[in-house]
Design a protein around this motif. Structure first.
Motif, PDB file in Angstrom:
ATOM      1  N   CYS A 261     -13.974   7.452   1.908  1.00 53.00           N
ATOM      2  CA  CYS A 261     -12.847   6.571   1.563  1.00 53.00           C
ATOM      3  C   CYS A 261     -13.390   5.551   0.558  1.00 53.00           C
ATOM      4  O   CYS A 261     -14.290   4.776   0.874  1.00 53.00           O
TER       5      CYS A 261
ATOM      6  N   CYS B 192     -12.525   3.404   9.675  1.00 50.44           N
ATOM      7  CA  CYS B 192     -12.783   2.882   8.329  1.00 50.44           C
ATOM      8  C   CYS B 192     -12.202   1.480   8.192  1.00 50.44           C
ATOM      9  O   CYS B 192     -11.105   1.216   8.672  1.00 50.44           O
TER      10      CYS B 192
ATOM     11  N   GLY C  97     -12.891   1.953   1.583  1.00 53.83           N
ATOM     12  CA  GLY C  97     -13.767   1.685   2.721  1.00 53.83           C
ATOM     13  C   GLY C  97     -15.202   1.514   2.270  1.00 53.83           C
ATOM     14  O   GLY C  97     -15.922   0.627   2.755  1.00 53.83           O
TER      15      GLY C  97
ATOM     16  N   CYS D  83     -10.993  -0.015   5.595  1.00 59.34           N
ATOM     17  CA  CYS D  83     -10.237  -0.251   4.351  1.00 59.34           C
ATOM     18  C   CYS D  83      -8.876  -0.888   4.585  1.00 59.34           C
ATOM     19  O   CYS D  83      -8.307  -1.497   3.679  1.00 59.34           O
TER      20      CYS D  83
ATOM     21  N   ALA E 210      -7.921   5.647  -0.356  1.00 56.28           N
ATOM     22  CA  ALA E 210      -7.932   4.782   0.832  1.00 56.28           C
ATOM     23  C   ALA E 210      -7.332   5.552   1.997  1.00 56.28           C
ATOM     24  O   ALA E 210      -6.237   6.101   1.877  1.00 56.28           O
ATOM     25  N   CYS E 211      -8.056   5.588   3.120  1.00 58.30           N
ATOM     26  CA  CYS E 211      -7.559   6.404   4.235  1.00 58.30           C
ATOM     27  C   CYS E 211      -6.505   5.667   5.039  1.00 58.30           C
ATOM     28  O   CYS E 211      -5.702   6.293   5.716  1.00 58.30           O
ATOM     29  N   GLY E 212      -6.546   4.333   5.020  1.00 61.70           N
ATOM     30  CA  GLY E 212      -5.564   3.568   5.794  1.00 61.70           C
ATOM     31  C   GLY E 212      -6.069   3.126   7.160  1.00 61.70           C
ATOM     32  O   GLY E 212      -5.327   2.520   7.920  1.00 61.70           O
TER      33      GLY E 212
HETATM   34 ZN   LIG Z   1     -10.486   3.990   4.543  1.00 61.50          ZN
END
Ligand SMILES: [Zn+2]
Length: 369
Positions: free
Chosen positions: A338, A235, A341, A237, A211-213
């Protein structure tokens, strides 16, 4: 197609994909290394080297390495690799594996390389790398990414003359063998069979993370891979991933014990992010100690504390008493696909090709076989 054909095809600039893989494409995974010998179990075991081949009596076989030679009962010791096949799967180094195992000796050290069809490898990788409960379109995006990454590494390994293409850990792609397979993951692999993500003529280095955040990182900043398709993209996510936001407490004692070597082991008075990447992730930290101020790369601090302990480099840090509180977002290096995402986009009705185009801009899906 063997490695030589593969590279020759690339040099001739034939379209990747017709050239890079065919029905018989296989992949070589380093599954274990050790000293002394390796036991392999299976039904109908057959062992061969460059000159001989015979069926083993019983259901197990031991290959020992002595002075660079593979020693197998019934086979003249030789310096070349020994291949072991079975009827059905093999058991070695604590795993059940499809395909065959090649044992290579260097001195008394052995290397076990699992040779299997790329698609069978992907069945196991997908089951280990993405939760099989994720939506089918997210799983398909992951399948194409993992296939592309494996093919990229195969070409790279051939160019470097390495005896295997990938390892089996998180440093390559996590490969757990038969135990990691899942019917939902397998459906995604089958549905995208032979499909490769390409940039120009080549399969892409399709890095991915949990997860990229909220925004992916560039390949240059995350991995030192400055590639046009590893650009930073927004993204969705952040509102959905369970670890989109996190907080980790590290005592000064623990910080000193695990990472103190980075600043001369002096006690830490203060710790602060001193430079960030273009997406806001920590690039360097300023460590204030009794001995002075040092700047340390944030990635080295994360490595010293543990990749899982500090889930990503997207954090702030502040001192509270004798504890440093890292408050961050996302999990993983942040470059490329991601996974959380991809899950959100799939739930919103996007197909796997759209998901891949979002996370790897400028690439296209091509059918290799
Ligand atoms: Zn992400």
């Amino acid at each position: 197609m063997n490695g030589a054909c593969l590279l020759a095809a690339l040099l001739l600039s034939r379209p990747l994909v017709a050239a890079a893989a065919d029905e018989s494409e296989d992949i070589r995974i380093l599954v274990a290394e050790g000293v002394g010998g390796l036991s392999i179990r299976g039904a109908g075991l057959r062992v061969s080297d460059s000159g001989e081949s015979f069926e083993v009596r019983g259901r197990s076989l031991r290959v020992d390495c002595r002075d660079g030679a593979a020693v197998v009962p019934g086979l003249a010791p030789g310096e070349g690799p020994v291949a072991v096949e079975a009827v059905g799967s093999l058991f070695a180094a604590g795993r059940e594996l499809r395909g065959s195992i090649e044992v290579r000796c260097t001195g008394d050290r052995w290397m076990a390389i699992n040779v299997l069809p790329l698609e069978a490898y992907l069945d196991a990788v997908l089951g280990a790398e993405m939760p099989p409960s994720f939506p089918p379109e997210a799983l398909k995006a992951q399948a194409v990414a993992a296939r592309s990454y494996a093919l990229h590494r195969k070409i790279d390994a051939w160019a470097k003359g390495l005896p295997y293409h990938l390892g089996a850990t998180v440093l390559s792609q996590v490969y757990g063998g038969v135990a990691a397979e899942d019917p939902r993951a397998k459906r995604a692999v089958d549905a995208t069979r032979g499909e490769v993500l390409a940039y120009g003529m080549l399969p892409v280095e399709a890095y991915f993370h949990s997860a990229c955040g909220g925004r992916t990182e560039t390949g240059a900043a995350a991995l030192g891979r400055d590639l046009p398709y590893l650009a930073s993209v927004p993204c969705p996510c952040a509102a959905h991933a369970p670890h989109a936001r996190w907080s980790v407490r590290v005592t000064e004692g623990e910080l000193l014990r695990l990472a103190g070597a980075l600043w001369g082991r002096s006690r830490v008075r203060d710790l602060a992010v001193s430079a960030r990447t273009s997406t806001g992730r920590a690039l360097t930290l300023r460590v204030t100690t009794r001995a002075g101020v040092r700047t340390v790369p944030a990635a080295e601090l994360r490595s010293a504390l543990g990749w899982l302990r500090l889930p990503s480099l997207w954090f702030d840090v502040r001192r509270r008493g004798d504890t440093f509180v890292f408050a961050g977002r996302g999990s993983g290096h942040g470059a490329g696909l991601c996974q959380w995402g991809a899950r959100v986009l799939a739930e919103q009705g996007r197909g796997y090709r759209e998901i891949l185009a979002h996370y790897y801009p400028g690439t296209e899906v091509r059918r290799a076989y």
